[in-house]
Motif scaffolding. Structure first.
Motif, PDB file in Angstrom:
ATOM      1  N   PRO A  76       0.821  -1.220   0.000  1.00 28.83           N
ATOM      2  CA  PRO A  76       0.000   0.000   0.000  1.00 28.83           C
ATOM      3  C   PRO A  76       0.852   1.266   0.000  1.00 28.83           C
ATOM      4  O   PRO A  76       0.397   2.320  -0.428  1.00 28.83           O
ATOM      5  N   LEU A  77       2.093   1.161   0.506  1.00 29.87           N
ATOM      6  CA  LEU A  77       2.982   2.311   0.618  1.00 29.87           C
ATOM      7  C   LEU A  77       3.930   2.373  -0.570  1.00 29.87           C
ATOM      8  O   LEU A  77       4.470   1.346  -0.998  1.00 29.87           O
ATOM      9  N   THR A  78       4.155   3.565  -1.092  1.00 30.23           N
ATOM     10  CA  THR A  78       5.118   3.714  -2.186  1.00 30.23           C
ATOM     11  C   THR A  78       6.545   3.706  -1.662  1.00 30.23           C
ATOM     12  O   THR A  78       7.482   3.426  -2.406  1.00 30.23           O
ATOM     13  N   THR A  79       6.723   4.018  -0.396  1.00 28.67           N
ATOM     14  CA  THR A  79       8.017   3.958   0.279  1.00 28.67           C
ATOM     15  C   THR A  79       7.756   3.910   1.779  1.00 28.67           C
ATOM     16  O   THR A  79       6.734   4.425   2.248  1.00 28.67           O
ATOM     17  N   LYS A  80       8.659   3.293   2.521  1.00 27.86           N
ATOM     18  CA  LYS A  80       8.493   3.244   3.977  1.00 27.86           C
ATOM     19  C   LYS A  80       8.430   4.645   4.569  1.00 27.86           C
ATOM     20  O   LYS A  80       7.847   4.858   5.637  1.00 27.86           O
ATOM     21  N   ARG A  81       9.048   5.607   3.868  1.00 33.21           N
ATOM     22  CA  ARG A  81       9.033   6.986   4.365  1.00 33.21           C
ATOM     23  C   ARG A  81       7.622   7.540   4.477  1.00 33.21           C
ATOM     24  O   ARG A  81       7.375   8.480   5.241  1.00 33.21           O
ATOM     25  N   SER A  82       6.682   6.989   3.718  1.00 30.43           N
ATOM     26  CA  SER A  82       5.304   7.476   3.781  1.00 30.43           C
ATOM     27  C   SER A  82       4.700   7.306   5.174  1.00 30.43           C
ATOM     28  O   SER A  82       3.793   8.054   5.561  1.00 30.43           O
ATOM     29  N   LEU A  83       5.198   6.324   5.919  1.00 26.12           N
ATOM     30  CA  LEU A  83       4.695   6.116   7.283  1.00 26.12           C
ATOM     31  C   LEU A  83       4.905   7.361   8.145  1.00 26.12           C
ATOM     32  O   LEU A  83       4.162   7.582   9.109  1.00 26.12           O
ATOM     33  N   ASN A  84       5.921   8.150   7.821  1.00 27.74           N
ATOM     34  CA  ASN A  84       6.179   9.365   8.598  1.00 27.74           C
ATOM     35  C   ASN A  84       5.056  10.382   8.462  1.00 27.74           C
ATOM     36  O   ASN A  84       4.936  11.295   9.289  1.00 27.74           O
ATOM     37  N   ASN A  85       4.227  10.226   7.416  1.00 23.60           N
ATOM     38  CA  ASN A  85       3.108  11.148   7.211  1.00 23.60           C
ATOM     39  C   ASN A  85       1.847  10.716   7.960  1.00 23.60           C
ATOM     40  O   ASN A  85       0.838  11.418   7.916  1.00 23.60           O
ATOM     41  N   ILE A  86       1.906   9.541   8.614  1.00 20.97           N
ATOM     42  CA  ILE A  86       0.719   9.020   9.297  1.00 20.97           C
ATOM     43  C   ILE A  86       0.893   9.079  10.816  1.00 20.97           C
ATOM     44  O   ILE A  86       1.875   8.568  11.354  1.00 20.97           O
ATOM     45  N   LYS A  87      -0.064   9.701  11.481  1.00 16.69           N
ATOM     46  CA  LYS A  87      -0.115   9.702  12.940  1.00 16.69           C
ATOM     47  C   LYS A  87      -1.292   8.847  13.375  1.00 16.69           C
ATOM     48  O   LYS A  87      -2.318   8.793  12.680  1.00 16.69           O
ATOM     49  N   THR A  88      -1.155   8.171  14.497  1.00 15.70           N
ATOM     50  CA  THR A  88      -2.217   7.276  14.936  1.00 15.70           C
ATOM     51  C   THR A  88      -2.879   7.788  16.208  1.00 15.70           C
ATOM     52  O   THR A  88      -2.312   8.585  16.958  1.00 15.70           O
ATOM     53  N   GLY A  89      -4.092   7.304  16.449  1.00 13.25           N
ATOM     54  CA  GLY A  89      -4.810   7.682  17.654  1.00 13.25           C
ATOM     55  C   GLY A  89      -6.076   6.872  17.790  1.00 13.25           C
ATOM     56  O   GLY A  89      -6.394   6.035  16.934  1.00 13.25           O
ATOM     57  N   ASN A  90      -6.814   7.094  18.878  1.00 11.44           N
ATOM     58  CA  ASN A  90      -8.096   6.414  19.070  1.00 11.44           C
ATOM     59  C   ASN A  90      -9.194   7.439  19.309  1.00 11.44           C
ATOM     60  O   ASN A  90      -8.926   8.613  19.610  1.00 11.44           O
ATOM     61  N   LEU A  91     -10.416   7.002  19.163  1.00 12.06           N
ATOM     62  CA  LEU A  91     -11.553   7.918  19.159  1.00 12.06           C
ATOM     63  C   LEU A  91     -11.971   8.396  20.547  1.00 12.06           C
ATOM     64  O   LEU A  91     -12.941   9.164  20.657  1.00 12.06           O
ATOM     65  N   GLU A  92     -11.271   7.964  21.580  1.00 12.73           N
ATOM     66  CA  GLU A  92     -11.561   8.461  22.926  1.00 12.73           C
ATOM     67  C   GLU A  92     -10.492   9.442  23.390  1.00 12.73           C
ATOM     68  O   GLU A  92     -10.788  10.582  23.742  1.00 12.73           O
ATOM     69  N   ASP A  93      -9.255   9.017  23.349  1.00 12.82           N
ATOM     70  CA  ASP A  93      -8.170   9.861  23.852  1.00 12.82           C
ATOM     71  C   ASP A  93      -7.793  10.985  22.891  1.00 12.82           C
ATOM     72  O   ASP A  93      -7.292  12.029  23.327  1.00 12.82           O
ATOM     73  N   ASP A  94      -8.002  10.771  21.584  1.00 15.32           N
ATOM     74  CA  ASP A  94      -7.473  11.701  20.590  1.00 15.32           C
ATOM     75  C   ASP A  94      -8.556  12.347  19.736  1.00 15.32           C
ATOM     76  O   ASP A  94      -8.263  12.927  18.691  1.00 15.32           O
ATOM     77  N   LEU A  95      -9.807  12.264  20.177  1.00 11.16           N
ATOM     78  CA  LEU A  95     -10.919  12.766  19.371  1.00 11.16           C
ATOM     79  C   LEU A  95     -10.744  14.234  18.998  1.00 11.16           C
ATOM     80  O   LEU A  95     -11.078  14.655  17.887  1.00 11.16           O
ATOM     81  N   LYS A  96     -10.195  15.007  19.933  1.00  9.11           N
ATOM     82  CA  LYS A  96     -10.042  16.457  19.686  1.00  9.11           C
ATOM     83  C   LYS A  96      -9.132  16.754  18.498  1.00  9.11           C
ATOM     84  O   LYS A  96      -9.181  17.851  17.924  1.00  9.11           O
ATOM     85  N   GLU A  97      -8.280  15.776  18.106  1.00  6.55           N
ATOM     86  CA  GLU A  97      -7.391  16.000  16.961  1.00  6.55           C
ATOM     87  C   GLU A  97      -8.185  16.209  15.663  1.00  6.55           C
ATOM     88  O   GLU A  97      -7.675  16.792  14.714  1.00  6.55           O
ATOM     89  N   LEU A  98      -9.447  15.741  15.654  1.00  6.53           N
ATOM     90  CA  LEU A  98     -10.277  15.921  14.457  1.00  6.53           C
ATOM     91  C   LEU A  98     -10.561  17.397  14.182  1.00  6.53           C
ATOM     92  O   LEU A  98     -10.902  17.767  13.060  1.00  6.53           O
ATOM     93  N   SER A  99     -10.436  18.227  15.210  1.00  4.76           N
ATOM     94  CA  SER A  99     -10.691  19.667  15.024  1.00  4.76           C
ATOM     95  C   SER A  99      -9.591  20.347  14.223  1.00  4.76           C
ATOM     96  O   SER A  99      -9.756  21.476  13.767  1.00  4.76           O
ATOM     97  N   LYS A 100      -8.459  19.638  14.010  1.00  2.90           N
ATOM     98  CA  LYS A 100      -7.291  20.256  13.371  1.00  2.90           C
ATOM     99  C   LYS A 100      -7.134  19.854  11.903  1.00  2.90           C
ATOM    100  O   LYS A 100      -6.181  20.256  11.248  1.00  2.90           O
ATOM    101  N   VAL A 101      -8.055  19.019  11.405  1.00  2.00           N
ATOM    102  CA  VAL A 101      -7.891  18.531  10.032  1.00  2.00           C
ATOM    103  C   VAL A 101      -8.881  19.220   9.098  1.00  2.00           C
ATOM    104  O   VAL A 101      -9.838  19.869   9.536  1.00  2.00           O
ATOM    105  N   ASP A 102      -8.656  19.066   7.796  1.00  2.00           N
ATOM    106  CA  ASP A 102      -9.484  19.716   6.779  1.00  2.00           C
ATOM    107  C   ASP A 102     -10.456  18.752   6.108  1.00  2.00           C
ATOM    108  O   ASP A 102     -11.388  19.175   5.422  1.00  2.00           O
ATOM    109  N   TRP A 103     -10.189  17.444   6.255  1.00  2.00           N
ATOM    110  CA  TRP A 103     -11.059  16.426   5.639  1.00  2.00           C
ATOM    111  C   TRP A 103     -11.080  15.214   6.559  1.00  2.00           C
ATOM    112  O   TRP A 103     -10.016  14.710   6.953  1.00  2.00           O
TER     113      TRP A 103
END
Length: 796
Positions: A76-103
């Protein structure tokens, strides 16, 4: 004004959600991947003393998905470096992070209640103006939008990616009745330009376009297979590449998709339709039984097919036992293979009076009629239906293109005779006296819209090279290449030989283009690109082998020298040359790119110097250029470890390392930080042309010819040790080692002192001598013969 998308959140880290996140990360977007918090511990977690409050547990689902991204095939990745563009979280502890995105893209279970519950959470933190979309494959977009705030509804729509998201082109965009037109327009353009998709505007109907028509065609095939007594293998033997469909054909496609998933998609249409249409989507008893048995296809190890050792067995639907795979063998198949072009082949097969013709007519005719009946209901035009089937299901021709191929008048006469009801849309075409859904008017493709022909819309970035040549002509051409005035002062060199293999004729056209650049102020630069299956698979192997077998050393030397001088001249051209590689860019194809002032590569570019596979080393300057590209990428004033650089170059060439993406080509040093990557392959030539114009606007200066530092005798000895190591480890054969020794000598610059500065021509002479000496070896000629006959390397 619609907010520009820079940061994206994907909710749901299953195969589809994580695949979408990977694709967005590949395209350079900061992507947040979320999932739910587990409600129980695994045995391993309990053993480690973790609790439900432990961060590792709370993020288990999403972290597991991230780990799988590195293991999945196809990647799925074109290079392992693409993983650096992905941050992970869960819908309880990190829900507020949704306020910072555009889509925000929702990719959770296909259950309306679950989706609406998630939207409650999203609304609690979402910033007004944030676009929200669902990746649903069939649930009503209107139903999901019901009850939401006005701002949510205006910015909500469906964005249905097809799996795997990196490789399948189709993106269906489905507005609800509340979606703001500006948001819809933005997403249609964003899907094509920013994430490289073939975007189709779909209506909010069951399963939208691709899965509606595609599932119908699959269900019809399943019915015909049983009613007319065809075996699983017989069906797949004629419903694949023979008629312009993927190699997985029909039943193997269902195995890959998963029979449980397919049943879910079919049931969604069944539950939302009535009458005769509904009957088609009723799941056959044998299919339900297979799922009950756990025979789900590839993910369970067996379905319609079972792999046993090297053999692939097919399921007998009467006995439910597996046996040898069978294929249809009829006179029409042999005759069709002699036909020129897919359209003629399909027509001959559909009308054949044998079991192949009976099968294909019985599945194709109803699918064509169904597509026409749905035109206007699921899509505003036949164009959307055809594009959806080509981009989402891998059909070479969409339903209406197939209909044109078999002849509308002839097929409708037969359909009428057999009692089919002809849709009003088709009768409208015939009433106008027309016999095709598509036609060319003034060199532009038009389609029938129910009233008359209208021009197929085209993004200016999606250049159709065949159409461009019709409209503007060709300056000069031979059997290997064409030179075209590409507009705005830019020339285009197009490879035109079989497989775009490179020979003297290609070099002649390259030199002609370079002459024009040198002699005329009308031209500012050159693009090297084409629109074939692959950019180039390398040099003309058959020609090289023929000359070698005839012991024509002088001719071989002239051919290799012509290639070397062509790429060298191209490199030092006073006006910029931009290469536009895509798909397979191997051997000589890669060498052409390495000599360019700039590379504008398609995201899916598989680039490598693979000559060792046919018993030689690169002969067109590739060894030197790959080495020099790494040298030039280093900051000025840094103490350079030449041996480290040459060792990397040696390993890349000696192991025929080939990138599986343009980003990986950058990792392998074929591209540098300044080279560009086009996420949409349809825009590649446009982007390459703009790169030429941009370089000129910036005051392009040709590189200064400088001497090259080499590792000499000391480095040669070290490279030989590395080659011996490859042999001793089983990664190289005895003859591979002989080739590697030649390569080491060339890259080292011969037996000169470490750090000696040599001219590029000196390195080219070493390369050419090594190439010709290897070509004269019987073992190399065996490798070349094997490649030409079998299409794969020989290890001798």
């Amino acid at each position: 004004m619609v907010r520009r998308i820079q940061k994206v959140a994907v909710i749901g880290s299953g195969v589809m959600g994580s695949g979408i996140a990977a694709h967005l990360a590949n395209c350079g977007f900061e992507t947040h991947l979320f999932d739910i918090v587990p409600n129980s511990l695994t045995a391993e977690e309990e053993k480690a003393g973790l609790t439900l409050e432990s961060p590792a547990v709370r993020n288990r689902f999403v972290d597991s998905a991230m780990a799988k991204l590195l293991k999945q095939k196809p990647a799925p990745l074109t290079t392992k470096r693409s993983l650096n563009n992905i941050k992970t979280g869960n819908l309880e502890d990190d829900l507020k992070e949704l306020s910072k995105v555009d889509w925000i893209i929702e990719v959770v279970t296909e259950n309306l209640a679950i989706k609406k519950s998630l939207y409650d959470k999203i609304e609690s933190v979402r910033t007004p103006g944030t676009i929200v979309s669902s990746n649903t494959s069939g649930i009503s977009i209107d139903a999901m939008a019901e009850g939401r705030s006005e701002d949510f509804q205006k910015n909500f729509l469906g964005t249905h990616f097809f799996n795997p998201p990196r490789y399948l082109k189709l993106l269906e965009v489905i507005p609800s009745k509340y979606t703001d037109q500006a948001v819809l327009d933005y997403m249609l353009a964003f899907g094509e330009d920013a994430i490289g998709k073939g975007v189709v505007l779909a209506k909010d109907t069951p399963n939208f376009i691709g899965n509606r028509v595609g599932t119908y065609g699959l269900m019809i095939t399943l019915q015909v297979m049983r009613e007319k007594g065809y075996s699983v293998g017989e069906v797949d033997s004629v419903t694949g590449p023979l008629i312009g469909r993927p190699s997985s054909a029909t039943l193997r496609t269902l195995d890959v998709v998963g029979l449980d998933t397919f049943i879910h998609v079919a049931n969604n249409v069944y539950d939302n339709t009535t009458g005769e249409e509904q009957k088609v989507f009723e799941v056959p008893a044998y299919l339900a039984k297979m799922v009950e048995n756990g025979w789900l296809g590839a993910k369970s190890g067996q379905g319609f097919f079972l792999k046993k050792g090297r053999d692939i067995l097919e399921l007998d639907l009467d006995t439910f036992e597996y046996g040898p795979r069978k294929a249809l063998e009829t006179p029409s198949i042999a005759a069709a293979k002699q036909q020129r072009g897919l359209a003629n082949r399909v027509k001959s097969l559909v009308y054949a009076e044998d079991r192949t013709g009976e099968l294909l007519w019985s599945i194709i005719a109803p699918t064509l009629l169904y597509s026409a009946e749905l035109n206007g209901e699921i899509s505003d035009s036949i164009l959307g239906i055809d594009q959806a089937m080509k981009w989402g299901f891998g059909w070479t021709q969409g339903p209406f293109e197939v209909w044109d191929a078999i002849g509308v008048t002839q097929s409708v006469a037969r359909m009428t005779k057999e009692g089919y009801t002809i849709p009003a849309f088709v009768n409208a075409l015939l009433d106008k006296g027309y016999d095709s859904f598509y036609t060319t008017i003034d060199d532009e493709l038009h389609y029938f819209d129910g009233t008359d022909y209208v021009k197929v819309p085209r993004n200016e970035k999606a250049i159709d090279l065949a159409l461009y040549k019709k409209q503007h002509g060709v300056l000069k051409k031979n059997a290997g290449a064409s030179v075209i005035d590409f507009g705005d002062g830019v020339l285009l060199l197009e490879f035109t030989s079989k497989s775009n293999a490179l020979g003297l004729d290609t070099m002649q056209m390259l030199n002609y283009a370079l002459d024009l650049l040198d002699q005329s102020d009308d031209f500012i630069g050159l693009v090297i690109g084409n629109q074939s299956k692959n950019f180039s698979v390398g040099a003309n192997l058959a020609m090289i082998l023929m000359e070698a077998e005839d012991d024509n050393t002088f001719e071989l030397d002239a051919v290799v020298n012509a290639f070397q001088q062509g790429t060298l001249r191209m490199k030092y051209s006073k006006k910029p040359v931009v290469a536009a590689p895509y798909n397979m860019t191997l051997g000589g194809g890669a060498e052409v790119c390495l000599a360019a002032a700039h590379i504008q590569a398609s995201a899916e570019t598989y680039m490598g110097l693979v000559e060792v596979g046919v018993g030689v080393i690169p002969g067109g300057g590739g060894n030197k250029e790959l080495y020099m590209k790494q040298l030039k990428g280093l900051p000025k004033g840094v103490n350079i470890d030449l041996l480290n650089i040459v060792s990397k170059t040696f390993e890349t060439i000696a192991t025929a390392k080939t990138s599986m993406s343009a980003e990986e080509a950058r990792d392998n040093n074929f591209l540098n930080f300044a080279d560009g990557i086009s996420v949409n392959p349809d825009h590649l030539l446009y982007d390459a042309k703009q790169a030429v114009i941009g370089l000129v606007a910036e005051g392009y200066q040709a590189p200064t010819r400088e001497k090259v530092p080499v590792v000499g005798e000391t480095g040669y000895a070290a490279l030989l040790l590395g080659a011996e190591g490859l042999k001793n480890s089983g990664f190289a054969s005895t003859y591979d080692l002989e080739i590697a020794k030649k390569l080491a000598y060339v890259l080292a610059g011969g037996l000169v002192p470490y750090g000696t500065l040599v001219d590029e021509q000196y390195l080219l002479d070493l390369e050419r001598e090594a190439f010709i000496s290897l070509v004269q070896n019987a073992a190399t000629q065996q490798r070349m013969q094997h490649m030409l006959l079998k299409g794969k390397p020989l290890r001798n």
